[in-house]
Design a protein around this motif. Structure first.
Motif, PDB file in Angstrom:
ATOM      1  N   LEU A  33      10.672  -4.817  -0.745  1.00  0.00           N
ATOM      2  CA  LEU A  33      10.219  -3.308  -0.817  1.00  0.00           C
ATOM      3  C   LEU A  33       9.490  -2.901  -1.999  1.00  0.00           C
ATOM      4  O   LEU A  33       8.624  -2.218  -2.001  1.00  0.00           O
ATOM      5  N   ARG A  34       9.963  -3.355  -2.890  1.00  0.00           N
ATOM      6  CA  ARG A  34       9.559  -2.956  -4.283  1.00  0.00           C
ATOM      7  C   ARG A  34       8.139  -3.401  -4.383  1.00  0.00           C
ATOM      8  O   ARG A  34       7.033  -2.748  -4.976  1.00  0.00           O
ATOM      9  N   ARG A  35       7.699  -4.524  -3.977  1.00  0.00           N
ATOM     10  CA  ARG A  35       6.371  -5.119  -3.843  1.00  0.00           C
ATOM     11  C   ARG A  35       5.593  -4.421  -3.156  1.00  0.00           C
ATOM     12  O   ARG A  35       4.141  -4.199  -3.351  1.00  0.00           O
ATOM     13  N   ILE A  36       5.619  -3.950  -1.892  1.00  0.00           N
ATOM     14  CA  ILE A  36       5.167  -3.037  -0.990  1.00  0.00           C
ATOM     15  C   ILE A  36       4.608  -1.937  -1.514  1.00  0.00           C
ATOM     16  O   ILE A  36       3.672  -1.327  -1.388  1.00  0.00           O
ATOM     17  N   ILE A  37       5.669  -1.214  -2.060  1.00  0.00           N
ATOM     18  CA  ILE A  37       5.242   0.147  -2.740  1.00  0.00           C
ATOM     19  C   ILE A  37       4.580   0.033  -3.887  1.00  0.00           C
ATOM     20  O   ILE A  37       3.567   1.072  -3.876  1.00  0.00           O
ATOM     21  N   SER A  38       4.818  -0.925  -4.754  1.00  0.00           N
ATOM     22  CA  SER A  38       3.845  -1.021  -5.942  1.00  0.00           C
ATOM     23  C   SER A  38       2.382  -1.225  -5.487  1.00  0.00           C
ATOM     24  O   SER A  38       1.330  -0.927  -5.810  1.00  0.00           O
ATOM     25  N   GLN A  39       1.962  -2.252  -4.389  1.00  0.00           N
ATOM     26  CA  GLN A  39       0.922  -2.573  -3.585  1.00  0.00           C
ATOM     27  C   GLN A  39       0.172  -1.171  -3.027  1.00  0.00           C
ATOM     28  O   GLN A  39      -1.041  -1.053  -3.088  1.00  0.00           O
ATOM     29  N   PHE A  40       0.807  -0.744  -2.464  1.00  0.00           N
ATOM     30  CA  PHE A  40       0.693   1.127  -1.877  1.00  0.00           C
ATOM     31  C   PHE A  40       0.043   1.853  -2.969  1.00  0.00           C
ATOM     32  O   PHE A  40      -0.783   2.252  -2.839  1.00  0.00           O
ATOM     33  N   PHE A  41       1.040   2.080  -3.939  1.00  0.00           N
ATOM     34  CA  PHE A  41       0.368   2.893  -5.193  1.00  0.00           C
ATOM     35  C   PHE A  41      -0.973   2.154  -5.794  1.00  0.00           C
ATOM     36  O   PHE A  41      -1.884   2.938  -6.312  1.00  0.00           O
ATOM     37  N   GLN A  42      -0.898   0.884  -6.096  1.00  0.00           N
ATOM     38  CA  GLN A  42      -2.116   0.205  -6.812  1.00  0.00           C
ATOM     39  C   GLN A  42      -3.382   0.665  -5.661  1.00  0.00           C
ATOM     40  O   GLN A  42      -4.412   0.985  -6.229  1.00  0.00           O
ATOM     41  N   GLU A  43      -3.204   0.234  -4.467  1.00  0.00           N
ATOM     42  CA  GLU A  43      -4.282   0.643  -3.418  1.00  0.00           C
ATOM     43  C   GLU A  43      -4.792   2.068  -3.472  1.00  0.00           C
ATOM     44  O   GLU A  43      -6.052   2.557  -3.258  1.00  0.00           O
ATOM     45  N   ARG A  44      -3.722   2.931  -3.523  1.00  0.00           N
ATOM     46  CA  ARG A  44      -4.135   4.411  -3.439  1.00  0.00           C
ATOM     47  C   ARG A  44      -4.981   4.679  -4.908  1.00  0.00           C
ATOM     48  O   ARG A  44      -5.802   5.112  -4.828  1.00  0.00           O
ATOM     49  N   ARG A  45      -4.562   4.108  -6.112  1.00  0.00           N
ATOM     50  CA  ARG A  45      -5.244   4.568  -7.292  1.00  0.00           C
ATOM     51  C   ARG A  45      -6.631   3.678  -7.375  1.00  0.00           C
ATOM     52  O   ARG A  45      -7.504   4.574  -7.662  1.00  0.00           O
TER      53      ARG A  45
END
Length: 75
Positions: free
Chosen positions: A8-20
């Motif tokens: 879950l932390r990996r998915i959240i991190s990926q989400f914010f990276q892709e938003r940035r």
């Protein structure tokens, strides 16, 4: 050595990276439902399976990233 993260932390991190980086503008819930790669990249069993087909399990070391960073000597 195969290092994994809390899925879950990996998915959240990926989400914010892709938003940035502008790769997605969808809300988090939309990305999870509509983009299988976010979840697939956390399917560690599927990713490690080809290596287990080639190498004995005792030759593969799976390390949990959060544990490794908490105790680099013990892991």
């Amino acid at each position: 050595i195969y290092m994994v993260r809390d899925p879950l932390r990996r998915i959240i991190s990926q989400f914010f990276q892709e938003r940035r980086t502008g790769r997605t503008s969808a809300p988090f819930s939309g990305v999870i439902r509509g983009n299988g790669r976010f979840v697939a990249w956390s399917d560690y069993a599927m990713q490690i399976r080809p290596y287990l087909d080639l190498f004995p399990a005792e030759n593969i070391r799976i390390v949990v990233s959060e544990r490794f960073h908490a105790d680099t000597v013990g892991e």
